[in-house]
Scaffold this active site. Sequence first.
Site, PDB file in Angstrom:
ATOM      1  N   HIS A  21     -19.558  23.511  29.820  1.00 32.31           N
ATOM      2  CA  HIS A  21     -19.810  22.017  29.572  1.00 32.31           C
ATOM      3  C   HIS A  21     -18.458  21.438  29.644  1.00 32.31           C
ATOM      4  CE1 HIS A  21     -21.381  18.362  27.842  1.00 32.31           C
ATOM      5  NE2 HIS A  21     -22.263  18.554  28.019  1.00 32.31           N
TER       6      HIS A  21
ATOM      7  N   HIS B  41     -25.452  18.624  36.717  1.00 32.48           N
ATOM      8  CA  HIS B  41     -26.016  17.766  35.488  1.00 32.48           C
ATOM      9  C   HIS B  41     -27.380  18.299  35.274  1.00 32.48           C
ATOM     10  CE1 HIS B  41     -25.893  14.512  32.866  1.00 32.48           C
ATOM     11  NE2 HIS B  41     -25.662  13.411  33.649  1.00 32.48           N
TER      12      HIS B  41
ATOM     13  N   ASP C  39     -29.226  23.233  29.171  1.00 28.82           N
ATOM     14  CA  ASP C  39     -30.065  23.402  30.186  1.00 28.82           C
ATOM     15  C   ASP C  39     -30.427  24.797  30.436  1.00 28.82           C
ATOM     16  OD1 ASP C  39     -30.636  21.259  31.259  1.00 28.82           O
ATOM     17  OD2 ASP C  39     -28.883  20.817  32.071  1.00 28.82           O
TER      18      ASP C  39
HETATM   19  N1  CMC Z   1     -20.312  29.601  35.855  1.00 30.66           N
HETATM   20  C1  CMC Z   1     -18.885  30.104  36.368  1.00 30.66           C
HETATM   21  N2  CMC Z   1     -17.876  29.642  35.998  1.00 30.66           N
HETATM   22  C2  CMC Z   1     -17.674  28.628  35.371  1.00 30.66           C
HETATM   23  C3  CMC Z   1     -18.929  27.724  35.067  1.00 30.66           C
HETATM   24  C4  CMC Z   1     -20.251  28.604  35.025  1.00 30.66           C
HETATM   25  N3  CMC Z   1     -21.444  28.025  34.920  1.00 30.66           N
HETATM   26  N4  CMC Z   1     -18.626  26.537  34.571  1.00 30.66           N
HETATM   27  C5  CMC Z   1     -17.312  26.398  34.853  1.00 30.66           C
HETATM   28  N5  CMC Z   1     -16.744  27.621  35.287  1.00 30.66           N
HETATM   29  C6  CMC Z   1     -15.343  28.118  35.474  1.00 30.66           C
HETATM   30  C7  CMC Z   1     -14.881  27.341  36.679  1.00 30.66           C
HETATM   31  O1  CMC Z   1     -15.013  28.057  37.880  1.00 30.66           O
HETATM   32  C8  CMC Z   1     -13.380  27.005  36.131  1.00 30.66           C
HETATM   33  O2  CMC Z   1     -12.655  28.316  36.300  1.00 30.66           O
HETATM   34  P1  CMC Z   1     -11.253  28.451  36.854  1.00 30.66           P
HETATM   35  O3  CMC Z   1     -10.310  27.683  35.617  1.00 30.66           O
HETATM   36  O4  CMC Z   1     -11.025  29.915  37.121  1.00 30.66           O
HETATM   37  O5  CMC Z   1     -11.160  27.591  38.134  1.00 30.66           O
HETATM   38  C9  CMC Z   1     -13.279  27.081  34.818  1.00 30.66           C
HETATM   39  O6  CMC Z   1     -14.507  27.496  34.280  1.00 30.66           O
HETATM   40  C10 CMC Z   1     -13.487  25.390  34.335  1.00 30.66           C
HETATM   41  O7  CMC Z   1     -14.650  24.805  34.987  1.00 30.66           O
HETATM   42  P2  CMC Z   1     -14.711  23.356  35.565  1.00 30.66           P
HETATM   43  O8  CMC Z   1     -15.550  23.334  36.583  1.00 30.66           O
HETATM   44  O9  CMC Z   1     -13.163  22.822  35.624  1.00 30.66           O
HETATM   45  O10 CMC Z   1     -15.158  22.651  34.223  1.00 30.66           O
HETATM   46  P3  CMC Z   1     -15.902  21.180  34.161  1.00 30.66           P
HETATM   47  O11 CMC Z   1     -15.645  20.748  32.945  1.00 30.66           O
HETATM   48  O12 CMC Z   1     -15.390  20.440  35.379  1.00 30.66           O
HETATM   49  O13 CMC Z   1     -17.318  21.410  34.507  1.00 30.66           O
HETATM   50  C11 CMC Z   1     -19.696  22.038  34.376  1.00 30.66           C
HETATM   51  C12 CMC Z   1     -18.628  21.410  33.538  1.00 30.66           C
HETATM   52  C13 CMC Z   1     -21.017  21.737  33.424  1.00 30.66           C
HETATM   53  C14 CMC Z   1     -20.060  20.992  35.735  1.00 30.66           C
HETATM   54  C15 CMC Z   1     -19.728  23.413  34.733  1.00 30.66           C
HETATM   55  O14 CMC Z   1     -19.331  23.986  33.382  1.00 30.66           O
HETATM   56  C16 CMC Z   1     -20.832  24.171  35.598  1.00 30.66           C
HETATM   57  O15 CMC Z   1     -20.815  23.675  36.705  1.00 30.66           O
HETATM   58  N6  CMC Z   1     -21.762  24.606  34.680  1.00 30.66           N
HETATM   59  C17 CMC Z   1     -22.972  25.050  35.497  1.00 30.66           C
HETATM   60  C18 CMC Z   1     -24.097  23.756  35.793  1.00 30.66           C
HETATM   61  C19 CMC Z   1     -24.479  23.315  34.379  1.00 30.66           C
HETATM   62  O16 CMC Z   1     -25.171  24.363  33.871  1.00 30.66           O
HETATM   63  N7  CMC Z   1     -24.670  22.102  34.032  1.00 30.66           N
HETATM   64  C20 CMC Z   1     -25.351  21.435  32.944  1.00 30.66           C
HETATM   65  C21 CMC Z   1     -24.391  20.714  32.074  1.00 30.66           C
HETATM   66  S1  CMC Z   1     -25.174  20.378  30.429  1.00 30.66           S
HETATM   67  C22 CMC Z   1     -26.360  19.381  30.792  1.00 30.66           C
HETATM   68  C23 CMC Z   1     -25.947  18.014  30.922  1.00 30.66           C
HETATM   69  O17 CMC Z   1     -25.542  17.135  30.303  1.00 30.66           O
HETATM   70  O18 CMC Z   1     -25.819  17.545  32.149  1.00 30.66           O
END
Ligand code: CMC
Length: 436
Positions: free
Chosen positions: A314, A275, A370
């Site tokens: 996201h 986050h 971010d």
């Molecule tokens: N790098 C590589 N792969 C990723 C990433 C990433 N940053 N984010 C998601 N994926 C992949 C994930 O491995 C999954 O792949 P698969 O379907 O093969 O298993 C797929 O994309 C879907 O990911 P998810 O974890 O189910 O997606 P989510 O909606 O639960 O997670 C997130 C959203 C923001 C937590 C995630 O994208 C992430 O961890 N990003 C990096 C951390 C980040 O930049 N966070 C800041 C968010 S914006 C500021 C805020 O409002 O907090």
Amino acid sequence: MEDRGAEPRNTLSVRDNRTGKDYEIDIHEGDVVRAMDFRQIKVNEDDFGMMAYDPAFTNTASTRSRITEIDGANGILRYRGYPIEQLAEKSSFLEVCYLILKGELPSQDELDEFVHHVTFHTYAHENIIKLLNGFRYDAHAMGIVTSSVAALSTFYPEAKEVHDPENRWIQIIRLVAKMPTLAAFAYRHHRGLPYIYPENELSYTGNFLNMLFRIGVKEYRANPVLERALDVLFILHADHEQNCSATTMRVIGSSESDPYSALAGAMAALYGPLHGGANEAVLRMLNEIGHTDNIPDFMDSVRRGERRLMGFGHRVYKAYDPRANIIKKTAHEVFEVTGNNPLLDIALELEKIALQEDYFVERNLYPNVDFYSGLIYQAMGFPVEMFPVLFAIPRTVGWLAQWEEMLEDKEQKIARPRQVYVGEGQRDYVPVDQRG
Ligand code: CMC
């Protein structure tokens, strides 16, 4: 799906094949069905009834809200109906605060009064400094500020009167006003520098920068480009509807805790690297990559699922995060003053690869808010430990607006999700000397 050619109705027909019974469930505005409408679906009268299972709330709305609208498919973000691009270009952070909290843009008189109140509540009780002195020099700034916010609840016991709107407003003003002071104190503590007290004639961000960076001079005036850039970054971070920390604020607030305690909880939720801690994680990642030559190896580990590309992806945006676009432009304005951040080349190259490659395109992994913000903060002289704090200061406004909306919403009650119990059935206690 079979089209039975029935007259269109705003309902959903559900057949329970266990019993052969049919149910008609109302569909509400926004393609929404009420989870409680499914409780009537039972195998027999003793049955609890059907419920929805949705870990991490990926498809569950917990509230109706009028504050922030996100259209994730089209990269749209609006506060109270106003596009983020217009607010970032034309408004100021405190005007946006007023908009988010009150629902409308202020008149000049309303804005002047609001700015006056925020300005005159910037001082924190001196005992907060005693609290700060209990932290080690290398304590993370987010831990210090979170604890200080929680401690504020003990200074304002009347804040518990959460159903009194006037009382709530005073606490809201106090929190918006004091967050920069607590954040600056945390930074000065970390550096072993004397605390600088607020100066009322400065702007919100001008005062913050003064409390952070004034050393050895009677008067410090921030560069106006940097002061405005921080104001824009604060506008972009002010609210983002039902994210992890806003939900935490609502959940804690739903038990009628005071806003300081609830906000400390929201800050704790923000702190995590998935986050608001992502801006810090991005910088650490860019530093670790170190040079564009090392990008291919790094990207291989991301594709193998060993690493995440921090600052990408996201839950809601499946297109470019509109805030990232604005931040990128702001970054160039800041770098004209501070000189280029050498990590920018690595960041641009990562973005270029991610926007072209199947792994990222298939998963809609675009830069989020971010990704570039940390580069700006670093260029402005902030240590990485301050990055999540720089997110928390403006998000305070969003948390407070979400908290108020929750308290005023007649449909809300204490938050209490259900679970699907999958543990052991009843079993008898065995004394320790008889256990195998
Ligand atoms: N790098 C590589 N792969 C990723 C990433 C990433 N940053 N984010 C998601 N994926 C992949 C994930 O491995 C999954 O792949 P698969 O379907 O093969 O298993 C797929 O994309 C879907 O990911 P998810 O974890 O189910 O997606 P989510 O909606 O639960 O997670 C997130 C959203 C923001 C937590 C995630 O994208 C992430 O961890 N990003 C990096 C951390 C980040 O930049 N966070 C800041 C968010 S914006 C500021 C805020 O409002 O907090």
